[in-house]
Design a protein around this motif. Structure first.
Motif, PDB file in Angstrom:
ATOM      1  N   MET A 264       0.851  -1.202   0.000  1.00 37.78           N
ATOM      2  CA  MET A 264       0.000   0.000   0.000  1.00 37.78           C
ATOM      3  C   MET A 264       0.884   1.248   0.000  1.00 37.78           C
ATOM      4  SD  MET A 264      -1.447   2.528   2.012  1.00 37.78           S
ATOM      5  CE  MET A 264      -1.204   2.023   3.710  1.00 37.78           C
ATOM      6  N   VAL A 265       1.894   1.241   0.859  1.00 35.96           N
ATOM      7  CA  VAL A 265       2.758   2.413   0.963  1.00 35.96           C
ATOM      8  C   VAL A 265       3.474   2.642  -0.377  1.00 35.96           C
ATOM      9  CG1 VAL A 265       4.828   3.349   2.082  1.00 35.96           C
ATOM     10  CG2 VAL A 265       3.107   2.157   3.441  1.00 35.96           C
ATOM     11  N   ASN A 266       3.993   1.526  -0.958  1.00 33.88           N
ATOM     12  CA  ASN A 266       4.724   1.653  -2.228  1.00 33.88           C
ATOM     13  C   ASN A 266       3.838   2.177  -3.341  1.00 33.88           C
ATOM     14  OD1 ASN A 266       7.221   0.907  -1.304  1.00 33.88           O
ATOM     15  ND2 ASN A 266       6.943  -1.277  -1.747  1.00 33.88           N
ATOM     16  N   SER A 267       2.586   1.716  -3.351  1.00 30.11           N
ATOM     17  CA  SER A 267       1.743   2.116  -4.479  1.00 30.11           C
ATOM     18  C   SER A 267       1.011   3.438  -4.222  1.00 30.11           C
ATOM     19  CB  SER A 267       0.747   1.003  -4.800  1.00 30.11           C
ATOM     20  OG  SER A 267      -0.020   0.752  -3.642  1.00 30.11           O
ATOM     21  N   HIS A 268       0.478   3.636  -3.002  1.00 36.88           N
ATOM     22  CA  HIS A 268      -0.377   4.807  -2.772  1.00 36.88           C
ATOM     23  C   HIS A 268       0.381   6.027  -2.271  1.00 36.88           C
ATOM     24  CE1 HIS A 268      -3.425   1.613  -2.958  1.00 36.88           C
ATOM     25  NE2 HIS A 268      -4.176   2.576  -3.475  1.00 36.88           N
ATOM     26  N   HIS A 269       1.531   5.822  -1.711  1.00 34.63           N
ATOM     27  CA  HIS A 269       2.250   6.973  -1.147  1.00 34.63           C
ATOM     28  C   HIS A 269       3.622   7.131  -1.758  1.00 34.63           C
ATOM     29  CE1 HIS A 269      -0.974   7.364   1.702  1.00 34.63           C
ATOM     30  NE2 HIS A 269      -0.849   6.079   2.030  1.00 34.63           N
ATOM     31  N   ALA A 270       3.651   6.869  -3.071  1.00 35.98           N
ATOM     32  CA  ALA A 270       4.937   6.892  -3.788  1.00 35.98           C
ATOM     33  C   ALA A 270       5.605   8.259  -3.682  1.00 35.98           C
ATOM     34  CB  ALA A 270       4.717   6.526  -5.247  1.00 35.98           C
TER      35      ALA A 270
END
Lengths: 499, 333
Positions: A264-270
């Motif tokens: 989630m962090v990698n995709s949504h908070h790039a």
């Protein structure tokens, strides 16, 4: 890659054939030379004998002897034809043609036959087959060489096959065993080979290796379990970022709980991750800093520690210090706030002075304000009434100037107002007058109306003038005092200086 | 001592050398019987004599007699009496008493053509006719369509039968199905010039379906060649003694050349050089005295035929060859 079997066979054949070929070549050459010599000798011998006979035959018209001469030559395989011609009798005495050679590559040899009186009797004409010798060599030597080479090749082949047959089983077993080990199977021991010492040694070593690997793996598993437990139980977020690919490689459970799962962090908070990584890369000095992020609308503070960059990866730990930050902010607030009025106190003002000294403000104006008649209220209506006046005054000034300045309570009934930026004198005078008016308005207290006036001294600070903040403060104080003593409206320090 | 021995040896050597070198004065004579016509056996003999005269400047007296054995023998005896030596006896085939005359004049050297005698003063020049005839027979076997092949001899005598024998062997070699028809003129010394008989015999053979004839009958052979020429295509004969190919371009397969000239020349030279070793000199294909010359004009002979003939001649020149052995076994000389 080559097959070992074919390589061994090839190598063996080359190593056996090459020396044999050299020896063979030497033998063939020797045979060739010897044969050639033998042929030459034989020819010379026949020639020597038959030249005499030819002479006799020609001299005596002996056709039978002539026949003998040519027949003797024709015994030699490489003679194509022989002819004995008489000059004296103008005829051929004898001729023989060998039909066993058919080559067209012939060499003509003519021997003049001279009589006892040096008169020419005739000639012996011989056609030699030039190819006969080489074909003789080829037909006599070549089959032997081919047979020998085939024999050696065959033996080499059989030998190599035998060697390979011996090696095949151990090779297969090594292959199978290493494949097992590679797939993580450490419990099956390698098969036993007791026939050859060398091979047995290999398998013993393999067994040792397996046991060692098994022990190491068990130790590793245990240590990994311990580490994992610690890793996931710790209250600190542990994570590793790949700075090149700009994503989180791995993280512990605490990280997932506090911030979210890695995917989630990698995709949504790039973009946020990008900012964090940029910060990491650009940072200098200590490997520790505070970092705040908003998680689900709540700002969280972390104390981040990070490692050196190793192969594009940086290991980070982040400890949640939100509570700590909150507490620290509260203490600071208390320290800088006047407990009675709730506006900034002298400590806060001192910080402002510090900021000026740190050249954070190039232009500002200080207004020193002092209440008139405050002591009387304290004396007449008690400290509570005095406190109420101070609170109301602070509130009114704050309300008025909050858009363009700050007000600090220095102590007692003394306030100081700082206005950042450049203001005209008229504007400042207007502000001061407005403040005086606001302060003078009646203050209700227990059904009575309290009333105080105020005196204001104004002093402006300009970095370019070279006057220190202390002097400006002093000037404002002096101007205020002057206004208070002389009951004047707001007084500018510049006015005092001009006077 | 050594010197003495060397002296003796040198002495003996020089003596023997002188003895060998001593050349007899020769007074050669050639006795012809019958017409010395162009292309005939006699003509070949004459050629040899003339070549000898040219080479040595020694005159060879030529006596030409008409046909008739008695007269020939008488002249022979006279010549011996007159001291001629050597005397070339051209036609000794049918001369029964020749040997007796030779014995009567032991100091006179005689050169006999074709027939050998066990007389010390007769040098016989004999020829291996069968070898050449073998090649001729082989060609006949190749070319006959009727599988009937003829042989016309002058006389039924060993010399002529030597031809016939080789001819038959060659024929059988080339064509096992072919049969040989043999006829002789058999009119004594006149046979060699009897063109009429030769023509009659060849006509008979033609009517018997014979399509190839080898004539060995001196001048009379010409009649056979003419008859075969008249019979038209696919009728063949052979030249004899000399090369007649050019006269019969389509009907002569080859010519059996007998280079008697070379033999006669050599024999005269031999006697001129004072050499007398043996009473017979035998010539054949190996000496180039017997030659088979394939008719280059004859279109009936293809390249393969010519190649076969060449191969055969090469074989005949081979050492201890099969054909020569076969001839030796089957044919009387």
């Amino acid at each position: 890659m080559k097959r070992l079997s074919s390589h061994i066979i090839m190598l063996y054949m080359v190593l056996t054939l090459v020396p044999l070929l050299i020896i063979g070549g030497f033998t063939v050459t020797r045979t060739y030379i010897a044969e050639q010599q033998e042929w030459t000798d034989l020819y010379e011998k026949v020639l020597l004998q038959q030249l005499l006979n030819a002479e006799k035959s020609l001299a005596e018209f002996d056709l039978a002897l002539a026949e003998l001469v040519v027949n003797d030559f024709s015994r030699l395989d490489y003679i194509r034809s022989v002819k004995l011609e008489s000059d004296l009798y103008a005829m051929t005495f004898a001729e023989v043609i060998n039909t066993n050679t058919s080559s067209d590559n012939l060499m003509l040899l003519t021997y003049p036959i001279v009589g006892a009186q040096n008169d020419r009797l005739g000639q012996l004409i011989i056609y030699k087959d030039k190819d006969a010798f080489s074909s003789h060599i080829i037909y006599s030597v070549l089959p032997k060489i081919i047979f020998f080479a085939l024999l050696v090749s065959f033996i080499s082949f059989l030998f190599s096959r035998k060697i390979l047959a011996i090696l095949k089983k151990p090779f297969q077993d090594v292959h199978r065993f290493t494949a097992l080990v590679a797939s993580g199977e450490f419990n099956t021991p390698p098969p036993k080979h007791h026939k050859f010492i060398e091979i047995n040694a290999i398998f013993s070593s393999l067994e040792l290796m397996r046991v060692k690997l098994l022990t190491s793996r068990n130790q590793l598993q245990k240590s990994e379990e311990n580490y994992s437990r610690t890793y996931n139980l710790t209250q600190v977020c542990l994570f590793v970022v790949d700075v090149k690919k700009c994503h989180i490689v791995r993280a512990n459970r605490r990280f997932t709980e506090q911030i979210g799962n890695i995917a989630m962090v990698n995709s949504h908070h790039a973009s946020r991750l990008q900012r964090f990584i940029t910060l990491l890369l650009e940072r200098q000095g200590s490997h520790s800093f505070e970092y705040a992020i908003s998680v689900n609308g709540v700002t969280k503070h972390f104390q981040v520690n990070y490692s050196e960059r190793i192969k594009n990866e940086i290991e980070c730990s982040a400890m949640d210090i939100s509570e700590l930050v909150k507490a620290r902010e509260s203490v600071v607030m208390q320290l800088q706030t006047d407990a009675l009025t709730g506006i900034p106190n002298r400590v806060s003002f001192n910080q402002f002075v510090q900021q000026v000294e740190n050249k954070q403000h190039s232009q500002f104006t200080l207004m020193m304000l002092d209440l008139n008649g405050f002591k009387g209220i304290n004396d007449n209506y008690g400290h509570l009434a005095g406190d109420e006046v101070l609170k109301a005054t602070a509130q009114r000034i704050t309300d008025y100037i909050q858009a363009f300045g700050y007000v600090y309570r220095l102590g007692g009934d003394e306030f100081i107002i700082s206005l950042l930026g450049e203001f005209s004198e008229a504007k400042l005078r207007q502000i001061a007058l407005d403040i005086i008016a606001k302060v003078e308005a009646p203050i209700p207290f227990n059904q009575i109306q309290l009333s105080v006036s105020s005196s204001i001294g104004i002093s402006c600070f300009d970095e370019r003038s070279g006057i220190s903040v202390g002097e400006v403060f002093n000037d404002a104080d002096i101007a205020m005092y002057h206004a208070k003593v002389n009951q004047l409206p707001p007084v500018f320090s510049t006015e005092l200086r001009a006077a | 001592m050594i010197k003495v021995w060397i002296g003796i040896v040198l002495c003996i050597a020089s003596f023997s050398f002188d003895a060998l070198a001593a050349k007899e004065e020769i007074k050669p004579l050639v006795l012809f019987q019958g017409e010395v016509a162009e292309g005939s056996f006699l003509h070949m003999v004459e050629k040899g004599v003339l070549a000898f005269e040219q080479a040595t400047s020694i005159t060879v007296v030529q006596k030409r007699l008409p046909r008739g054995d008695e007269r020939y023998l008488k002249e022979l005896e006279n010549s011996a009496k007159q001291g001629f030596s050597p005397i070339i006896v051209q036609d000794s085939n049918s001369l029964a008493r020749f040997a007796n005359i030779a014995k009567a004049y032991p100091a006179t050297k005689f050169i006999s053509l074709d027939v050998a005698y066990d007389v010390p003063n007769i040098l016989a020049l004999t020829f291996n006719h069968a070898e050449g005839a073998y090649v001729v027979g082989f060609m006949a076997g190749l070319k006959t369509k009727t599988n009937k092949v003829g042989f016309i001899g002058g006389l039924d005598i060993p010399v002529i039968n030597n031809f016939r024998c080789g001819y038959e062997l060659g024929l059988q070699q080339a064509n096992a199905n072919a049969t040989l028809v043999t006829r002789y003129i058999n009119k004594g010394t006149f046979s060699w010039d009897d063109l009429d008989s030769a023509q009659q015999l060849s006509q008979q053979m033609l009517s018997d379906n014979v399509d190839v004839i080898f004539p060995v009958s001196g001048m009379a052979s010409k009649a056979v060649m003419d008859t075969m020429k008249a019979a038209g295509l696919q009728h063949y004969s052979f030249g004899i003694d000399a090369n007649s190919n050019a006269d019969y371009p389509q009907t002569l397969l080859a010519s059996f050349e007998k280079r008697s000239d070379k033999a006669v020349f050599a024999a005269l030279m031999l006697l001129k050089n004072g050499i007398w070793n043996g009473t017979e000199k035998h010539f054949g294909i190996k000496q180039g005295i017997i030659q088979i010359t394939v008719n280059p004009e004859n279109t009936a002979l293809n390249a393969s035929d010519k190649e076969k003939v060449d191969e055969l001649i090469t074989q005949l020149k081979g050492k201890n060859n099969r054909i020569s052995r076969e001839i030796l076994t089957h044919c009387k000389v």
